[in-house]
Design a protein around this motif. Structure first.
Motif, mmCIF file in Angstrom:
data_model
loop_
_atom_site.group_PDB
_atom_site.id
_atom_site.type_symbol
_atom_site.label_atom_id
_atom_site.label_comp_id
_atom_site.label_asym_id
_atom_site.label_seq_id
_atom_site.Cartn_x
_atom_site.Cartn_y
_atom_site.Cartn_z
ATOM 1 N N VAL A 1 -32.839 -13.573 -12.013
ATOM 2 C CA VAL A 1 -31.720 -14.463 -12.306
ATOM 3 C C VAL A 1 -32.237 -15.813 -12.808
ATOM 4 C CG1 VAL A 1 -29.954 -13.431 -10.811
ATOM 5 C CG2 VAL A 1 -31.562 -15.065 -9.846
ATOM 6 N N ALA A 2 -31.405 -16.455 -13.600
ATOM 7 C CA ALA A 2 -31.801 -17.760 -14.141
ATOM 8 C C ALA A 2 -30.565 -18.637 -14.310
ATOM 9 C CB ALA A 2 -32.502 -17.590 -15.484
ATOM 10 N N PHE A 3 -30.766 -19.927 -14.084
ATOM 11 C CA PHE A 3 -29.728 -20.897 -14.418
ATOM 12 C C PHE A 3 -29.957 -21.359 -15.840
ATOM 13 C CE2 PHE A 3 -28.867 -21.230 -9.935
ATOM 14 C CZ PHE A 3 -27.492 -21.399 -9.951
ATOM 15 N N LEU A 4 -28.862 -21.512 -16.561
ATOM 16 C CA LEU A 4 -28.959 -21.984 -17.934
ATOM 17 C C LEU A 4 -28.177 -23.277 -18.075
ATOM 18 C CD1 LEU A 4 -28.078 -18.674 -19.855
ATOM 19 C CD2 LEU A 4 -30.313 -19.413 -19.013
ATOM 20 N N ILE A 5 -28.730 -24.194 -18.834
ATOM 21 C CA ILE A 5 -27.986 -25.375 -19.252
ATOM 22 C C ILE A 5 -27.826 -25.232 -20.762
ATOM 23 C CG2 ILE A 5 -27.914 -27.903 -19.384
ATOM 24 C CD1 ILE A 5 -28.052 -27.092 -16.492
ATOM 25 N N LEU A 6 -26.580 -25.134 -21.218
ATOM 26 C CA LEU A 6 -26.306 -24.977 -22.646
ATOM 27 C C LEU A 6 -25.751 -26.280 -23.187
ATOM 28 C CD1 LEU A 6 -24.327 -21.599 -22.463
ATOM 29 C CD2 LEU A 6 -26.785 -21.932 -22.418
ATOM 30 N N ARG A 7 -26.171 -26.614 -24.392
ATOM 31 C CA ARG A 7 -25.576 -27.784 -25.045
ATOM 32 C C ARG A 7 -24.934 -27.342 -26.349
ATOM 33 N NH1 ARG A 7 -28.992 -32.928 -25.232
ATOM 34 N NH2 ARG A 7 -26.924 -33.679 -25.751
ATOM 35 N N LEU B 1 -32.128 -34.490 -12.430
ATOM 36 C CA LEU B 1 -31.087 -34.379 -13.441
ATOM 37 C C LEU B 1 -29.828 -33.844 -12.773
ATOM 38 C CD1 LEU B 1 -33.131 -32.761 -16.354
ATOM 39 C CD2 LEU B 1 -32.559 -35.173 -16.027
ATOM 40 N N VAL B 2 -28.699 -34.503 -13.030
ATOM 41 C CA VAL B 2 -27.447 -34.137 -12.372
ATOM 42 C C VAL B 2 -26.473 -33.556 -13.394
ATOM 43 C CG1 VAL B 2 -25.517 -35.001 -10.992
ATOM 44 C CG2 VAL B 2 -27.801 -36.006 -10.707
ATOM 45 N N PHE B 3 -25.981 -32.369 -13.114
ATOM 46 C CA PHE B 3 -24.992 -31.735 -13.979
ATOM 47 C C PHE B 3 -23.718 -31.466 -13.168
ATOM 48 C CE2 PHE B 3 -29.207 -30.632 -15.536
ATOM 49 C CZ PHE B 3 -29.111 -30.961 -16.876
ATOM 50 N N PRO B 4 -22.788 -32.399 -13.204
ATOM 51 C CA PRO B 4 -21.562 -32.225 -12.419
ATOM 52 C C PRO B 4 -20.770 -31.039 -12.964
ATOM 53 C CG PRO B 4 -21.716 -34.442 -13.376
ATOM 54 C CD PRO B 4 -22.741 -33.604 -14.044
ATOM 55 N N ILE B 5 -20.133 -30.316 -12.077
ATOM 56 C CA ILE B 5 -19.262 -29.235 -12.526
ATOM 57 C C ILE B 5 -17.859 -29.797 -12.693
ATOM 58 C CG2 ILE B 5 -18.162 -27.068 -11.844
ATOM 59 C CD1 ILE B 5 -20.790 -26.190 -10.724
ATOM 60 N N ILE B 6 -17.356 -29.708 -13.917
ATOM 61 C CA ILE B 6 -16.008 -30.202 -14.177
ATOM 62 C C ILE B 6 -15.000 -29.085 -13.891
ATOM 63 C CG2 ILE B 6 -14.485 -31.316 -15.858
ATOM 64 C CD1 ILE B 6 -17.060 -32.953 -15.182
ATOM 65 N N THR B 7 -15.198 -27.930 -14.497
ATOM 66 C CA THR B 7 -14.344 -26.771 -14.185
ATOM 67 C C THR B 7 -15.165 -25.488 -14.241
ATOM 68 O OG1 THR B 7 -13.732 -26.788 -16.533
ATOM 69 C CG2 THR B 7 -12.044 -27.510 -14.966
ATOM 70 N N SER C 1 -19.748 -28.522 -17.692
ATOM 71 C CA SER C 1 -20.253 -29.749 -17.093
ATOM 72 C C SER C 1 -19.800 -30.914 -17.974
ATOM 73 C CB SER C 1 -21.767 -29.686 -16.960
ATOM 74 O OG SER C 1 -22.250 -30.821 -16.273
ATOM 75 N N GLU C 2 -20.435 -32.046 -17.867
ATOM 76 C CA GLU C 2 -19.989 -33.216 -18.624
ATOM 77 C C GLU C 2 -20.281 -33.084 -20.115
ATOM 78 O OE1 GLU C 2 -20.151 -36.850 -15.399
ATOM 79 O OE2 GLU C 2 -21.970 -36.298 -16.469
ATOM 80 N N GLU C 3 -19.469 -33.773 -20.896
ATOM 81 C CA GLU C 3 -19.646 -33.865 -22.349
ATOM 82 C C GLU C 3 -19.811 -32.504 -23.010
ATOM 83 O OE1 GLU C 3 -22.713 -36.807 -23.158
ATOM 84 O OE2 GLU C 3 -22.039 -37.867 -21.378
ATOM 85 N N ASP C 4 -21.018 -32.279 -23.575
ATOM 86 C CA ASP C 4 -21.251 -31.077 -24.373
ATOM 87 C C ASP C 4 -21.978 -29.985 -23.593
ATOM 88 O OD1 ASP C 4 -23.559 -32.486 -24.064
ATOM 89 O OD2 ASP C 4 -24.233 -32.306 -26.142
ATOM 90 N N LYS C 5 -21.992 -30.082 -22.267
ATOM 91 C CA LYS C 5 -22.850 -29.186 -21.485
ATOM 92 C C LYS C 5 -22.102 -28.092 -20.713
ATOM 93 C CE LYS C 5 -25.194 -32.822 -19.899
ATOM 94 N NZ LYS C 5 -24.952 -33.833 -20.925
ATOM 95 N N ILE C 6 -22.739 -26.932 -20.663
ATOM 96 C CA ILE C 6 -22.217 -25.774 -19.938
ATOM 97 C C ILE C 6 -23.331 -25.279 -19.009
ATOM 98 C CG2 ILE C 6 -21.509 -23.344 -20.180
ATOM 99 C CD1 ILE C 6 -20.376 -24.189 -22.979
ATOM 100 N N ILE C 7 -22.942 -24.862 -17.802
ATOM 101 C CA ILE C 7 -23.902 -24.314 -16.843
ATOM 102 C C ILE C 7 -23.583 -22.842 -16.659
ATOM 103 C CG2 ILE C 7 -24.762 -24.453 -14.477
ATOM 104 C CD1 ILE C 7 -23.524 -27.285 -14.394
#
Lengths: 160, 160
Positions: B66-72, A140-146, B105-111
């Motif tokens: 620590v953890a990475f989160l993918i938020l929608r 799964l790829v999550f590009p960083i936009i900003t 990230s793209e569209e509705d996603k935040i990392i």
């Protein structure tokens, strides 16, 4: 747990912003004698609170396009092999210069941060060097936009 | 694109490992005159190749979990509001000290990258401060079990 007082923290904050500050500059900013600052910094180093000093690479040398990846490893028939698969993949990834960070997550998952100069090169890198790894089920790829916080990790991780 | 030669790269590599090396130490290691090293470092700074000097915080002060989160983000009825939602959430997150990194990230996603001293505190932080954010649809959590590359980002991002 380490005990730090306000002066320790103030020194650390200044050094985090600019590690080239001299003892006398820090002494002046914090209005404390140079001997105190000198002693505190030595202690912070000895106790490993300051692990080391480094540089952050500027924008021109940082990869312009970065993405977080979540990788899922194929579940092996012999369950015990999962750990070997994870070990093999994370090791392979960590040797690639475009892979800035790799970590094992829970179960069958691996997290990576990858970067390249252009989007095309990044896509190609993911296609050729990551999706092609055997025993990998999903990428799964999550590009960083900003970036909103922590953008400097790219300047910190960037290869030279 | 910036032009760097082998000497520039060798200097950068040394400073990345230890930014406290003196001109004369670098000069000795690379077998070049001090004046050359001095000139090159000044140029690297002026050109912004070296953005700044900083410290890496040692393990005792780093968050242990620590953890990475993918938020929608919830898709708003008025589509134009999505950008505002993203802006609001990333801004809110970036103000929290346990949030080490945030990016759109793209569209509705935040990392995001989050950290705490214990697993319990981290879970509670995610529950109380992240899952509770309105307009957030989904929070995927990827705990980091072990780093294979780039572990020092935690010592670089850790608050003081």
């Amino acid at each position: 747990m380490l005990q730090l007082d306000d002066l320790d923290r103030a020194i650390l904050k200044l050094l985090k912003e600019d590690a080239r500050l001299t003892i006398s500059e820090i002494s002046e900013k914090l209005n404390k004698p140079e001997s105190t600052i000198h002693f505190r910094i030595r202690k912070l180093q000895e106790r490993g609170v300051i692990e080391r000093y480094t540089i952050i690479i500027g924008e021109d040398l940082r990869p312009k396009h970065v993405a977080f990846l979540i990788l899922r490893v194929e579940k092996p028939i012999i369950e015990d092999f999962l750990e070997r698969y994870l070990e093999y993949i994370t090791k392979t990834l960590s040797m690639l210069p475009n892979v800035l960070m790799v970590a094992k997550s829970e179960e069958d998952k691996i997290i990576a941060l990858v970067g390249e100069e252009t989007q095309e090169k990044l896509d190609k890198f993911i296609e050729d060097n990551i999706r092609s790894i055997p025993t990998l089920k999903e990428v799964l790829v999550f590009p960083i936009i900003t970036f909103k916080k922590g953008e400097e990790i790219i300047g910190f991780l960037a290869g030279i």
